[in-house]
Design a protein around this motif. Structure first.
Motif, PDB file in Angstrom:
ATOM      1  N   GLY A 100      25.864  56.128  24.921  1.00 61.85           N
ATOM      2  CA  GLY A 100      25.752  57.583  24.869  1.00 61.85           C
ATOM      3  C   GLY A 100      24.775  58.170  25.859  1.00 61.85           C
ATOM      4  O   GLY A 100      24.225  59.259  25.626  1.00 61.85           O
ATOM      5  N   GLU A 101      24.578  57.508  27.008  1.00 62.75           N
ATOM      6  CA  GLU A 101      23.658  58.033  28.020  1.00 62.75           C
ATOM      7  C   GLU A 101      24.153  59.385  28.530  1.00 62.75           C
ATOM      8  O   GLU A 101      25.345  59.579  28.765  1.00 62.75           O
ATOM      9  CB  GLU A 101      23.539  57.054  29.183  1.00 62.75           C
ATOM     10  N   GLU A 102      23.230  60.332  28.689  1.00 65.34           N
ATOM     11  CA  GLU A 102      23.602  61.657  29.187  1.00 65.34           C
ATOM     12  C   GLU A 102      24.004  61.586  30.655  1.00 65.34           C
ATOM     13  O   GLU A 102      23.497  60.763  31.415  1.00 65.34           O
ATOM     14  CB  GLU A 102      22.427  62.629  29.028  1.00 65.34           C
ATOM     15  N   GLY A 103      24.892  62.496  31.035  1.00 68.70           N
ATOM     16  CA  GLY A 103      25.312  62.558  32.421  1.00 68.70           C
ATOM     17  C   GLY A 103      25.926  63.907  32.737  1.00 68.70           C
ATOM     18  O   GLY A 103      26.052  64.785  31.878  1.00 68.70           O
ATOM     19  N   THR A 104      26.297  64.065  34.001  1.00 69.88           N
ATOM     20  CA  THR A 104      26.933  65.300  34.478  1.00 69.88           C
ATOM     21  C   THR A 104      28.304  64.959  35.035  1.00 69.88           C
ATOM     22  O   THR A 104      28.454  64.020  35.823  1.00 69.88           O
ATOM     23  CB  THR A 104      26.082  65.961  35.575  1.00 69.88           C
ATOM     24  N   GLU A 105      29.295  65.737  34.626  1.00 70.50           N
ATOM     25  CA  GLU A 105      30.672  65.533  35.066  1.00 70.50           C
ATOM     26  C   GLU A 105      31.094  66.716  35.942  1.00 70.50           C
ATOM     27  O   GLU A 105      30.942  67.876  35.557  1.00 70.50           O
ATOM     28  CB  GLU A 105      31.593  65.415  33.854  1.00 70.50           C
ATOM     29  N   VAL A 106      31.597  66.404  37.133  1.00 74.01           N
ATOM     30  CA  VAL A 106      32.051  67.441  38.053  1.00 74.01           C
ATOM     31  C   VAL A 106      33.528  67.191  38.358  1.00 74.01           C
ATOM     32  O   VAL A 106      33.915  66.083  38.737  1.00 74.01           O
ATOM     33  CB  VAL A 106      31.235  67.432  39.364  1.00 74.01           C
ATOM     34  N   THR A 107      34.339  68.222  38.201  1.00 68.73           N
ATOM     35  CA  THR A 107      35.774  68.127  38.459  1.00 68.73           C
ATOM     36  C   THR A 107      36.156  69.129  39.541  1.00 68.73           C
ATOM     37  O   THR A 107      35.778  70.298  39.469  1.00 68.73           O
ATOM     38  CB  THR A 107      36.587  68.426  37.183  1.00 68.73           C
ATOM     39  N   VAL A 166      40.674  59.801  40.314  1.00 67.73           N
ATOM     40  CA  VAL A 166      41.591  60.800  40.847  1.00 67.73           C
ATOM     41  C   VAL A 166      42.821  60.834  39.957  1.00 67.73           C
ATOM     42  O   VAL A 166      43.240  59.809  39.409  1.00 67.73           O
ATOM     43  CB  VAL A 166      41.983  60.481  42.309  1.00 67.73           C
ATOM     44  N   GLY A 167      43.372  62.024  39.779  1.00 65.84           N
ATOM     45  CA  GLY A 167      44.569  62.181  38.971  1.00 65.84           C
ATOM     46  C   GLY A 167      45.280  63.472  39.318  1.00 65.84           C
ATOM     47  O   GLY A 167      45.047  64.068  40.374  1.00 65.84           O
ATOM     48  N   ARG A 168      46.124  63.897  38.424  1.00 69.67           N
ATOM     49  CA  ARG A 168      46.871  65.143  38.633  1.00 69.67           C
ATOM     50  C   ARG A 168      46.227  66.234  37.792  1.00 69.67           C
ATOM     51  O   ARG A 168      45.983  66.053  36.600  1.00 69.67           O
ATOM     52  CB  ARG A 168      48.339  64.950  38.254  1.00 69.67           C
ATOM     53  N   GLY A 169      45.945  67.374  38.438  1.00 70.57           N
ATOM     54  CA  GLY A 169      45.301  68.485  37.753  1.00 70.57           C
ATOM     55  C   GLY A 169      46.228  69.202  36.801  1.00 70.57           C
ATOM     56  O   GLY A 169      47.447  68.977  36.802  1.00 70.57           O
ATOM     57  N   PRO A 170      45.704  70.130  35.992  1.00 68.53           N
ATOM     58  CA  PRO A 170      46.525  70.847  35.000  1.00 68.53           C
ATOM     59  C   PRO A 170      47.611  71.703  35.641  1.00 68.53           C
ATOM     60  O   PRO A 170      48.600  72.019  34.985  1.00 68.53           O
ATOM     61  CB  PRO A 170      45.502  71.701  34.238  1.00 68.53           C
ATOM     62  N   ARG A 171      47.419  72.084  36.916  1.00 71.89           N
ATOM     63  CA  ARG A 171      48.438  72.892  37.597  1.00 71.89           C
ATOM     64  C   ARG A 171      49.158  72.113  38.697  1.00 71.89           C
ATOM     65  O   ARG A 171      49.718  72.699  39.617  1.00 71.89           O
ATOM     66  CB  ARG A 171      47.803  74.154  38.169  1.00 71.89           C
ATOM     67  N   GLY A 172      49.132  70.797  38.601  1.00 67.55           N
ATOM     68  CA  GLY A 172      49.944  69.965  39.480  1.00 67.55           C
ATOM     69  C   GLY A 172      49.269  69.408  40.703  1.00 67.55           C
ATOM     70  O   GLY A 172      49.775  68.476  41.327  1.00 67.55           O
ATOM     71  N   GLY A 173      48.129  69.970  41.099  1.00 70.62           N
ATOM     72  CA  GLY A 173      47.465  69.492  42.304  1.00 70.62           C
ATOM     73  C   GLY A 173      46.616  68.263  42.046  1.00 70.62           C
ATOM     74  O   GLY A 173      46.612  67.685  40.958  1.00 70.62           O
ATOM     75  N   ALA A 174      45.902  67.849  43.080  1.00 68.91           N
ATOM     76  CA  ALA A 174      45.004  66.705  42.953  1.00 68.91           C
ATOM     77  C   ALA A 174      43.767  67.101  42.157  1.00 68.91           C
ATOM     78  O   ALA A 174      43.276  68.229  42.272  1.00 68.91           O
ATOM     79  CB  ALA A 174      44.598  66.203  44.333  1.00 68.91           C
ATOM     80  N   GLU A 175      43.273  66.179  41.355  1.00 68.52           N
ATOM     81  CA  GLU A 175      42.064  66.423  40.576  1.00 68.52           C
ATOM     82  C   GLU A 175      41.123  65.228  40.744  1.00 68.52           C
ATOM     83  O   GLU A 175      41.455  64.106  40.382  1.00 68.52           O
ATOM     84  CB  GLU A 175      42.386  66.620  39.105  1.00 68.52           C
ATOM     85  N   PHE A 176      39.947  65.494  41.311  1.00 70.35           N
ATOM     86  CA  PHE A 176      38.915  64.477  41.456  1.00 70.35           C
ATOM     87  C   PHE A 176      37.824  64.746  40.434  1.00 70.35           C
ATOM     88  O   PHE A 176      37.362  65.884  40.296  1.00 70.35           O
ATOM     89  CB  PHE A 176      38.324  64.496  42.868  1.00 70.35           C
ATOM     90  N   ARG A 177      37.413  63.692  39.725  1.00 70.28           N
ATOM     91  CA  ARG A 177      36.363  63.837  38.726  1.00 70.28           C
ATOM     92  C   ARG A 177      35.320  62.744  38.942  1.00 70.28           C
ATOM     93  O   ARG A 177      35.655  61.570  38.964  1.00 70.28           O
ATOM     94  CB  ARG A 177      36.936  63.742  37.317  1.00 70.28           C
TER      95      ARG A 177
END
Length: 375
Positions: A296-303, A352-363
């Motif tokens: 449960g280490e804290e962190g920051t997520e950027v998408t 990397v995956g597919r975003g909610p609107r179809g484009g590329a999504e990097f997290r």
């Protein structure tokens, strides 16, 4: 795999309780080893020829066992010299301990990487066993191809800006008086932009070198990642992008982040540039608190996501490799490889995956990274 001390015919007549020769790793089956293993006894005859050796050399194990080493494994160096006659493991200097890995050839031109160890009961005693390790050359070939591609990419990327810099400076030096101030400024601005491009390419090469060697240093400081996102968006809007193209969502209660500010800028710069250049529609950047791992280490997520065509499913696994450029050409194809290396140097992960609107999504997710002396 069969292990014996005599020829196959002699081995069949041996009593059932005849002991196998000590291989030095009791409890481990030689066939489980990933590299080829060949062992010759004190008479020079092969007593072990594991499954990997069969695969690498295309020599059947039952034909190798019991034969002299130089017949079972007829190696030649790149000059066509018989390797075992040249090195003479049993009759050479008594102080020799083996042979370092080198590229040798089997009949038919099959290349193998071979190293050998001479086992003696005491430092200058007779050779009791010759232990030979074999590896295929595929991994080395891939490395060589990667290096060749890197050199070709660098040469191509440097040629254009250097040609421009050389052309404009030569023209200015030769015909300075013929140009007015506005023309001189335009030429110098072009030279400055091309010099900046060369500087960025050299910085990328240095980063790759540090990532590959595990020497990428992270100088941790408190980082306001929300402010960093704002700075990068301002760079794009100043360059002509509409402010409406960017949507930023900053979740509350972000943990304090300790990271390398320059490298965070490098990550955000590459991901936003990728979304603007190769994506379409609105570019969405979301920053949120998260937890990492089971502890449960804290962190920051950027998408970072866009509304373009996205990345084909078949290409997802290659996005973070060197020279991946997707469907559109341009750039060196090194940016995302460097981004992955920088994120992992911080102890984080990127996907990397597919975003909610179809484009590329990097997290990417970064741990808090608080220095130990502040805990």
């Amino acid at each position: 795999m069969t292990v014996g001390t005599d020829s196959p015919a002699q081995a069949r007549s041996a009593p059932p309780h005849a002991p196998e020769p000590p291989l030095g790793f009791a409890g481990v089956d030689p066939d489980d080893l990933p590299d080829g293993l060949v062992i010759a006894d004190e008479t020079g005859r092969v007593v072990c020829f594991n499954a990997a050796a069969v695969r690498i050399t295309a020599v059947r194990g039952d034909r190798a066992l019991g034969r002299p080493l130089d017949e079972a494994l007829p190696l030649e160096d790149l000059k066509g010299r018989r390797w075992w006659a040249l090195t003479d493991p049993y009759g050479g200097l008594s102080t020799r301990r083996g042979q370092p890995e080198r590229n040798l050839l089997l009949p038919g031109g099959r290349e193998v990487l071979v190293s050998a160890r001479y086992v003696r009961e005491h430092p200058t005693g007779p050779v009791r066993r010759v232990v030979v390790s074999l590896r295929g050359t595929e991994a080395r070939r891939r490395t060589e191809r990667s290096h060749a591609e890197l050199i070709a990419t660098v040469a191509h990327e440097l040629r254009s800006p250097l040609t421009s810099v050389k052309g404009f400076t030569a023209t200015l030096l030769d015909k300075w008086e013929r140009f007015n101030d506005e023309q001189k400024r335009l030429m110098l601005e072009t030279v400055d932009a091309d010099a900046g491009r060369i500087k960025r390419l050299i910085a990328e090469l240095l980063d790759i070198s540090r990532i590959d060697s595990g020497r990428l240093e992270v100088r941790r400081q408190p980082v306001d990642i929300a402010a960093a996102v704002g700075r990068h968006i301002q760079v794009h809007t100043t360059a002509g992008q509409s402010p409406d193209r960017f949507f930023v969502r900053i979740r509350p209660q972000l943990p304090a982040l300790w990271a390398d500010p320059d490298k965070i800028d490098q990550i955000l710069g590459n991901l936003l540039e990728n979304a603007v250049r190769h994506g379409e529609g609105t570019v969405t950047i979301e920053v949120a608190p998260t937890t990492l791992g089971d502890d449960g280490e804290e962190g920051t997520e950027v998408t970072v996501s866009d509304e373009g065509p996205g990345i084909p499913e078949a290409s997802m696994g290659r996005v973070f490799t060197r020279f991946w450029r997707g469907s559109k050409r341009g750039g060196t194809g090194l940016g995302l490889y460097i981004v992955k290396g920088v994120v992992e140097a911080h102890g984080g992960t990127i996907t990397v995956g597919r975003g909610p609107r179809g484009g590329a999504e990097f997290r990417f997710i970064l741990p808090v990274g608080t220095p130990a002396h502040l805990l």
